[in-house]
Design an enzyme around this catalytic site. Structure first.
Site, short mmCIF file in Angstrom:
data_model
loop_
_atom_site.label_atom_id
_atom_site.label_comp_id
_atom_site.label_asym_id
_atom_site.label_seq_id
_atom_site.Cartn_x
_atom_site.Cartn_y
_atom_site.Cartn_z
N GLU A 157 -15.46 8.42 3.20
CA GLU A 157 -16.38 7.38 3.69
C GLU A 157 -17.61 7.25 2.79
O GLU A 157 -18.00 8.18 2.13
CB GLU A 157 -16.80 7.68 5.14
CG GLU A 157 -17.60 8.95 5.35
CD GLU A 157 -16.74 10.22 5.47
OE1 GLU A 157 -15.59 10.20 5.02
OE2 GLU A 157 -17.26 11.22 5.98
N LYS A 158 -18.20 6.06 2.82
CA LYS A 158 -19.41 5.80 2.04
C LYS A 158 -20.62 5.83 2.96
O LYS A 158 -20.49 5.85 4.19
CB LYS A 158 -19.28 4.46 1.35
CG LYS A 158 -18.13 4.48 0.38
CD LYS A 158 -18.09 3.25 -0.46
CE LYS A 158 -17.20 3.53 -1.65
NZ LYS A 158 -17.48 2.67 -2.76
N ALA A 159 -21.81 5.75 2.32
CA ALA A 159 -23.06 6.00 3.07
C ALA A 159 -23.22 5.16 4.35
O ALA A 159 -23.54 5.73 5.41
CB ALA A 159 -24.25 5.81 2.15
N ALA B 90 -19.53 -1.04 -9.55
CA ALA B 90 -20.84 -0.78 -10.18
C ALA B 90 -20.85 0.59 -10.85
O ALA B 90 -21.76 0.87 -11.64
CB ALA B 90 -21.94 -0.86 -9.12
N ARG C 291 -29.77 2.15 -7.86
CA ARG C 291 -28.76 1.15 -8.26
C ARG C 291 -28.97 -0.11 -7.43
O ARG C 291 -29.17 -0.05 -6.22
CB ARG C 291 -27.36 1.71 -8.01
CG ARG C 291 -26.26 0.71 -8.30
CD ARG C 291 -24.89 1.32 -8.14
NE ARG C 291 -24.57 2.24 -9.23
CZ ARG C 291 -23.51 3.04 -9.23
NH1 ARG C 291 -22.68 3.05 -8.20
NH2 ARG C 291 -23.26 3.83 -10.25
N GLN D 255 -33.11 8.11 -3.04
CA GLN D 255 -32.23 7.37 -3.94
C GLN D 255 -31.95 5.99 -3.34
O GLN D 255 -31.88 5.85 -2.12
CB GLN D 255 -30.93 8.15 -4.23
CG GLN D 255 -29.98 8.38 -3.08
CD GLN D 255 -30.27 9.64 -2.27
OE1 GLN D 255 -31.42 10.02 -2.07
NE2 GLN D 255 -29.23 10.27 -1.76
N ASP E 184 0.86 -1.20 0.00
CA ASP E 184 0.00 0.00 0.00
C ASP E 184 0.89 1.24 0.00
O ASP E 184 2.03 1.21 0.48
CB ASP E 184 -0.91 0.01 1.23
CG ASP E 184 -2.18 0.84 1.01
OD1 ASP E 184 -3.26 0.24 0.86
OD2 ASP E 184 -2.08 2.09 0.97
N TYR F 34 -14.00 8.17 -12.03
CA TYR F 34 -13.81 6.86 -11.37
C TYR F 34 -14.35 5.69 -12.20
O TYR F 34 -13.67 4.68 -12.38
CB TYR F 34 -14.50 6.93 -10.00
CG TYR F 34 -14.45 5.66 -9.19
CD1 TYR F 34 -13.26 5.19 -8.64
CD2 TYR F 34 -15.61 4.92 -8.96
CE1 TYR F 34 -13.23 4.03 -7.89
CE2 TYR F 34 -15.59 3.77 -8.20
CZ TYR F 34 -14.41 3.32 -7.67
OH TYR F 34 -14.38 2.18 -6.92
P1 NAD Z 1 -9.71 1.78 0.34
O1 NAD Z 1 -9.55 3.21 -0.05
O2 NAD Z 1 -9.99 1.48 1.77
O3 NAD Z 1 -8.44 0.93 -0.12
C1 NAD Z 1 -7.69 1.23 -1.27
C2 NAD Z 1 -6.24 1.25 -0.86
O4 NAD Z 1 -5.44 1.51 -2.02
C3 NAD Z 1 -5.92 2.37 0.15
O5 NAD Z 1 -5.39 1.84 1.33
C4 NAD Z 1 -4.93 3.24 -0.58
O6 NAD Z 1 -3.93 3.79 0.25
C5 NAD Z 1 -4.35 2.27 -1.59
N1 NAD Z 1 -3.70 2.97 -2.69
C6 NAD Z 1 -4.15 4.10 -3.32
N2 NAD Z 1 -3.24 4.51 -4.21
C7 NAD Z 1 -2.21 3.63 -4.15
C8 NAD Z 1 -0.95 3.57 -4.79
N3 NAD Z 1 -0.59 4.47 -5.72
N4 NAD Z 1 -0.12 2.55 -4.48
C9 NAD Z 1 -0.45 1.65 -3.52
N5 NAD Z 1 -1.63 1.68 -2.86
C10 NAD Z 1 -2.49 2.65 -3.17
O7 NAD Z 1 -10.86 1.20 -0.61
P2 NAD Z 1 -11.63 -0.19 -0.53
O8 NAD Z 1 -13.03 0.12 -0.14
O9 NAD Z 1 -10.86 -1.18 0.23
O10 NAD Z 1 -11.64 -0.58 -2.07
C11 NAD Z 1 -10.77 -1.56 -2.62
C12 NAD Z 1 -11.01 -1.68 -4.13
O11 NAD Z 1 -12.38 -2.01 -4.36
C13 NAD Z 1 -10.74 -0.38 -4.89
O12 NAD Z 1 -10.22 -0.70 -6.17
C14 NAD Z 1 -12.12 0.21 -5.07
O13 NAD Z 1 -12.21 1.03 -6.20
C15 NAD Z 1 -12.96 -1.07 -5.25
N6 NAD Z 1 -14.37 -0.86 -4.89
C16 NAD Z 1 -14.73 -0.64 -3.60
C17 NAD Z 1 -16.07 -0.44 -3.28
C18 NAD Z 1 -16.51 -0.21 -1.86
O14 NAD Z 1 -17.71 -0.04 -1.64
N7 NAD Z 1 -15.63 -0.19 -0.88
C19 NAD Z 1 -17.03 -0.44 -4.30
C20 NAD Z 1 -16.62 -0.64 -5.60
C21 NAD Z 1 -15.29 -0.87 -5.91
#
Ligand code: NAD
Length: 333
Positions: free
Chosen positions: A189-191, A117, A284, A218, A32, A147
């Site tokens: 943060e999310k909802a 999604a 959604r 929504q 990370d 995104y």
């Molecule tokens: P999160 O933000 O908690 O985790 C993502 C991690 O990626 C973070 O710890 C961040 O520091 C790390 N990161 C960002 N840039 C980086 C880089 N350049 N190098 C190394 N690490 C890096 O998010 P999450 O909720 O754990 O999501 C994980 C994955 O799932 C993501 O790809 C996100 O887009 C996808 N996703 C999540 C949700 C959700 O509801 N949480 C929904 C759809 C998709």
């Protein structure tokens, strides 16, 4: 035992995935960009590397000598973040692109990509009574600006690395994921986590008001983290090479989500609707025919059950912050 890289291991889903893979006996390397003390979970049994995976050389360093890669790294957050940080979201394209290049060159056997999604066509999400988004609804493409386009491009890169170079890639389109050890404040943060935090703060401050983004009508569906982790692993080791929905089909309005949190907390708040706040699409939901067909399973942990666990964890975090003084100024503002 396999040697597995988890990119984004310091984040919410990556942190849970590392725990599960370590428990299953694998040799795990978590990577990370965040300093280690900011990771949500740190497994002592894993190798933990701090690297910026946007940089190509770092991706080679991360995956060299390993068998499999789960890419959960992205610069992302809830609607409040992604609507205002489109360029930052799109720059995550560098992470997936360089990880795929490194995986191909280093002989990685299997590669997982966390899509979203948000890839779905916006015109299919204008009705709160959404019948559920089928995988085919991503095309013709009109993804969430920033995104969503980055995710759709990432999916296509996976597909073409499979077709052109034989790298096995698996893609899941996550619908909102929630649970303990995730972001609950700070703007990303999310909802579900935001609602828990707002209700708990109302309890602490005595200000019996809650601000809801949009009109609260929504709709969304929310998947508890345990279902998400099971789905990631089942999809990774399946033979399905097309993107699959990974989400709950239990749709709820944002007002309905607030009802659930109020019931858990045992309080009722006066709702104020901020119609200018980011609110995302109107409706959604996840349509789960394909995942049921291919895996004989779909996410099924009830929202009320998952929200109770999430609420309890956030409540504990805020209590700890308050006790250590970190939260006192925040709550007294
Ligand atoms: P999160 O933000 O908690 O985790 C993502 C991690 O990626 C973070 O710890 C961040 O520091 C790390 N990161 C960002 N840039 C980086 C880089 N350049 N190098 C190394 N690490 C890096 O998010 P999450 O909720 O754990 O999501 C994980 C994955 O799932 C993501 O790809 C996100 O887009 C996808 N996703 C999540 C949700 C959700 O509801 N949480 C929904 C759809 C998709």
């Amino acid at each position: 035992m396999k040697k597995i890289v988890v990119a984004g291991a310091g984040g919410f889903i990556g942190g849970h995935l590392v725990q599960k893979l370590v428990k299953d006996g694998h040799h795990v390397r978590g990577v990370d960009i965040k300093p280690l003390n900011e990771w949500y979970q740190v497994s002592e049994k894993a190798e933990n590397l701090v690297l910026d995976l946007k940089l190509k050389d770092n991706c080679y360093q991360a995956v060299n000598g390993f068998n499999e890669v789960f890419n959960l790294a992205a610069d992302m957050g809830g609607m409040g973040f992604i609507e205002k940080n489109k360029a930052a979201c799109m720059l995550s394209v560098l992470i997936n692109t360089h990880l795929l290049m490194a995986s191909k060159d280093c002989g990685i056997d299997r590669f997982f990509y966390a899509s979203s999604a948000c890839v779905y066509n916006a015109t299919k999400q204008t009705d709160p009574a959404n019948p559920g988004l089928r995988e085919a609804d991503a095309y013709p493409a009109m993804a969430e600006d920033g995104y969503g386009w980055e995710k759709l491009f990432g999916e296509r890169m996976c597909r073409h690395f499979s077709e052109d170079f034989g790298l096995i890639t698996r893609v899941a389109r996550f619908h909102n994921v929630y649970g303990p050890y995730g972001t609950y404040d700070g703007g990303r943060e999310k909802a579900p986590a935001a609602m828990c935090r707002k209700v708990i703060e109302a309890g602490i401050t005595g200000n019996r008001e809650i601000v809801i983004w949009g009109d609260g009508l929504q709709t969304r569906s929310f998947m508890y983290i345990d279902d998400c982790i099971k789905g990631i692993i089942d999809i990774m080791y399946s033979n399905i090479d097309e993107p699959l929905n990974l989400g709950s089909s239990e749709m709820v309005s944002i007002n309905g989500l607030v009802d659930i949190v109020e019931e858990i907390a045992g309080i009722k708040l006066e709702r104020k609707y901020d119609l200018d706040a980011p609110k995302g699409v109107r409706g959604r939901n996840s349509e789960n025919t394909l995942i049921r067909k291919y895996l004989g399973w779909e996410p099924s942990i009830p929202l009320k059950k998952g929200m109770r666990k999430t609420y309890e964890w956030i409540n504990q975090q805020l209590a700890d912050e308050n006790r250590t003084n970190k939260g006192i100024n925040k709550f007294n503002k």
